[in-house]
Design a protein around this motif. Structure first.
Motif, PDB file in Angstrom:
ATOM      1  N   ALA A   1      47.679  48.151  37.043  1.00  0.00           N
ATOM      2  CA  ALA A   1      46.410  48.063  37.780  1.00  0.00           C
ATOM      3  C   ALA A   1      45.406  47.114  37.129  1.00  0.00           C
ATOM      4  CB  ALA A   1      45.811  49.458  37.950  1.00  0.00           C
ATOM      5  N   TRP A   2      45.891  46.012  36.540  1.00  0.00           N
ATOM      6  CA  TRP A   2      44.956  44.997  36.043  1.00  0.00           C
ATOM      7  C   TRP A   2      44.211  44.384  37.229  1.00  0.00           C
ATOM      8  CZ3 TRP A   2      45.913  39.918  37.587  1.00  0.00           C
ATOM      9  CH2 TRP A   2      47.195  39.651  38.083  1.00  0.00           C
ATOM     10  N   PHE A   3      43.020  43.874  36.983  1.00  0.00           N
ATOM     11  CA  PHE A   3      42.169  43.345  38.047  1.00  0.00           C
ATOM     12  C   PHE A   3      42.297  41.830  38.195  1.00  0.00           C
ATOM     13  CE2 PHE A   3      40.638  47.490  37.982  1.00  0.00           C
ATOM     14  CZ  PHE A   3      39.644  47.710  38.914  1.00  0.00           C
ATOM     15  N   PHE A   4      42.062  41.097  37.110  1.00  0.00           N
ATOM     16  CA  PHE A   4      42.100  39.639  37.194  1.00  0.00           C
ATOM     17  C   PHE A   4      42.415  39.048  35.829  1.00  0.00           C
ATOM     18  CE2 PHE A   4      37.722  40.978  36.588  1.00  0.00           C
ATOM     19  CZ  PHE A   4      37.237  40.159  35.585  1.00  0.00           C
ATOM     20  N   LYS A   5      42.787  37.761  35.861  1.00  0.00           N
ATOM     21  CA  LYS A   5      43.063  37.020  34.630  1.00  0.00           C
ATOM     22  C   LYS A   5      42.056  35.889  34.523  1.00  0.00           C
ATOM     23  CE  LYS A   5      47.926  38.202  34.492  1.00  0.00           C
ATOM     24  NZ  LYS A   5      49.285  37.776  34.139  1.00  0.00           N
TER      25      LYS A   5
ATOM     26  N   VAL B   1      41.866  32.806  37.019  1.00  0.00           N
ATOM     27  CA  VAL B   1      43.078  32.035  37.308  1.00  0.00           C
ATOM     28  C   VAL B   1      44.084  32.831  38.140  1.00  0.00           C
ATOM     29  CG1 VAL B   1      42.890  30.424  35.378  1.00  0.00           C
ATOM     30  CG2 VAL B   1      44.065  32.612  35.037  1.00  0.00           C
ATOM     31  N   GLU B   2      43.901  34.151  38.205  1.00  0.00           N
ATOM     32  CA  GLU B   2      44.808  34.980  38.995  1.00  0.00           C
ATOM     33  C   GLU B   2      44.135  36.316  39.289  1.00  0.00           C
ATOM     34  OE1 GLU B   2      49.325  36.853  38.522  1.00  0.00           O
ATOM     35  OE2 GLU B   2      48.674  35.304  37.120  1.00  0.00           O
ATOM     36  N   ILE B   3      44.444  36.890  40.464  1.00  0.00           N
ATOM     37  CA  ILE B   3      43.973  38.240  40.774  1.00  0.00           C
ATOM     38  C   ILE B   3      45.184  39.100  41.113  1.00  0.00           C
ATOM     39  CG2 ILE B   3      41.643  37.586  41.523  1.00  0.00           C
ATOM     40  CD1 ILE B   3      42.677  37.892  44.444  1.00  0.00           C
ATOM     41  N   ASN B   4      45.012  40.403  41.020  1.00  0.00           N
ATOM     42  CA  ASN B   4      46.096  41.342  41.288  1.00  0.00           C
ATOM     43  C   ASN B   4      46.034  41.786  42.757  1.00  0.00           C
ATOM     44  OD1 ASN B   4      48.027  43.335  41.276  1.00  0.00           O
ATOM     45  ND2 ASN B   4      47.224  44.393  39.476  1.00  0.00           N
ATOM     46  N   ASP B   5      46.722  41.027  43.624  1.00  0.00           N
ATOM     47  CA  ASP B   5      46.734  41.340  45.056  1.00  0.00           C
ATOM     48  C   ASP B   5      47.282  42.738  45.335  1.00  0.00           C
ATOM     49  OD1 ASP B   5      45.658  38.918  46.059  1.00  0.00           O
ATOM     50  OD2 ASP B   5      47.591  37.939  45.772  1.00  0.00           O
TER      51      ASP B   5
ATOM     52  N   GLU C   1      37.417  45.510  45.036  1.00  0.00           N
ATOM     53  CA  GLU C   1      37.059  44.147  45.450  1.00  0.00           C
ATOM     54  C   GLU C   1      37.243  43.247  44.240  1.00  0.00           C
ATOM     55  OE1 GLU C   1      33.010  41.777  46.472  1.00  0.00           O
ATOM     56  OE2 GLU C   1      33.257  43.691  47.496  1.00  0.00           O
ATOM     57  N   LEU C   2      38.065  42.218  44.390  1.00  0.00           N
ATOM     58  CA  LEU C   2      38.396  41.331  43.275  1.00  0.00           C
ATOM     59  C   LEU C   2      37.681  39.993  43.416  1.00  0.00           C
ATOM     60  CD1 LEU C   2      42.210  42.129  43.225  1.00  0.00           C
ATOM     61  CD2 LEU C   2      40.457  43.021  41.680  1.00  0.00           C
TER      62      LEU C   2
ATOM     63  N   ALA D   1      33.956  42.219  39.677  1.00  0.00           N
ATOM     64  CA  ALA D   1      34.736  42.964  40.658  1.00  0.00           C
ATOM     65  C   ALA D   1      34.017  44.284  40.930  1.00  0.00           C
ATOM     66  CB  ALA D   1      36.142  43.219  40.123  1.00  0.00           C
ATOM     67  N   VAL D   2      34.466  44.980  41.963  1.00  0.00           N
ATOM     68  CA  VAL D   2      33.890  46.284  42.306  1.00  0.00           C
ATOM     69  C   VAL D   2      35.038  47.268  42.463  1.00  0.00           C
ATOM     70  CG1 VAL D   2      32.536  47.598  43.997  1.00  0.00           C
ATOM     71  CG2 VAL D   2      31.930  45.220  43.494  1.00  0.00           C
ATOM     72  N   VAL D   3      34.839  48.465  41.926  1.00  0.00           N
ATOM     73  CA  VAL D   3      35.808  49.535  42.123  1.00  0.00           C
ATOM     74  C   VAL D   3      35.058  50.712  42.744  1.00  0.00           C
ATOM     75  CG1 VAL D   3      35.595  50.330  39.713  1.00  0.00           C
ATOM     76  CG2 VAL D   3      37.594  50.954  41.036  1.00  0.00           C
ATOM     77  N   GLU D   4      35.575  51.199  43.870  1.00  0.00           N
ATOM     78  CA  GLU D   4      34.930  52.324  44.558  1.00  0.00           C
ATOM     79  C   GLU D   4      35.850  53.523  44.532  1.00  0.00           C
ATOM     80  OE1 GLU D   4      33.511  51.506  48.520  1.00  0.00           O
ATOM     81  OE2 GLU D   4      32.621  49.611  47.901  1.00  0.00           O
ATOM     82  N   SER D   5      35.243  54.675  44.241  1.00  0.00           N
ATOM     83  CA  SER D   5      35.991  55.923  44.261  1.00  0.00           C
ATOM     84  C   SER D   5      35.325  56.868  45.250  1.00  0.00           C
ATOM     85  CB  SER D   5      36.004  56.554  42.862  1.00  0.00           C
ATOM     86  OG  SER D   5      34.714  57.054  42.550  1.00  0.00           O
ATOM     87  N   VAL D   6      35.900  58.045  45.393  1.00  0.00           N
ATOM     88  CA  VAL D   6      35.288  59.035  46.276  1.00  0.00           C
ATOM     89  C   VAL D   6      33.913  59.454  45.747  1.00  0.00           C
ATOM     90  CG1 VAL D   6      37.419  59.899  47.310  1.00  0.00           C
ATOM     91  CG2 VAL D   6      36.637  60.873  45.164  1.00  0.00           C
ATOM     92  N   LYS D   7      33.682  59.269  44.430  1.00  0.00           N
ATOM     93  CA  LYS D   7      32.411  59.665  43.807  1.00  0.00           C
ATOM     94  C   LYS D   7      31.363  58.552  43.779  1.00  0.00           C
ATOM     95  CE  LYS D   7      34.435  62.520  40.148  1.00  0.00           C
ATOM     96  NZ  LYS D   7      34.451  62.606  38.694  1.00  0.00           N
ATOM     97  N   ALA D   8      31.791  57.315  43.482  1.00  0.00           N
ATOM     98  CA  ALA D   8      30.820  56.251  43.199  1.00  0.00           C
ATOM     99  C   ALA D   8      31.451  54.872  43.327  1.00  0.00           C
ATOM    100  CB  ALA D   8      30.289  56.416  41.775  1.00  0.00           C
TER     101      ALA D   8
END
Length: 121
Positions: free
Chosen positions: A94-98, A73-77, A38-39, A53-60
């Motif tokens: 795999a950058w998230f945002f600027k 100013v930018e997100i990685n769609d 989630e960006l 932001a949020v990053v979800e994996s199979v673990k957490a």
């Protein structure tokens, strides 16, 4: 171009007054297979240490924090469409945002690559 790191395992690549932000390879290896990202919204103002932001994996699920204050100013769609990129190229595609950097003095508290390597050893 300078790359800096936080103790929360984010990296920042500084180019002029813009910082590109993602999570480190170490962080993705701890998370396991990433299934959702989630960006933040473009235009959102973030303060240093705010959950951005949020990053979800199979673990957490983990928050990704703003390492410095600034405006998104930018997100990685591409990352939202293909979250597994975090596992294959955490420090690259795999950058998230600027962020437009609000206060360059905040960069002073961050680690260089050698200090981060020691931090994760």
């Amino acid at each position: 171009m300078t790359t800096l790191y936080t103790s929360d395992h984010e990296w920042l690549r500084i180019e002029g007054d813009v910082a590109t932000i993602g999570i480190t390879d170490y962080a993705q290896s701890q998370l396991g297979d990433v299934v959702f990202v989630e960006l933040p919204k473009v235009g959102r103002s973030l303060t240093k240490a705010e959950a951005a932001a949020v990053v979800e994996s199979v673990k957490a699920a983990s928050d990704v924090y703003a390492p410095i204050s600034g405006e998104v100013v930018e997100i990685n769609d591409a990352l939202a469409a293909e979250p597994a990129m975090v596992n294959s190229d955490a420090a690259g595609k795999a950058w998230f945002f600027k962020l437009k950097i609000a206060n360059k003095s905040e960069l002073g508290g961050l680690m260089d690559e050698a200090a981060y390597a020691k931090h994760t050893a």
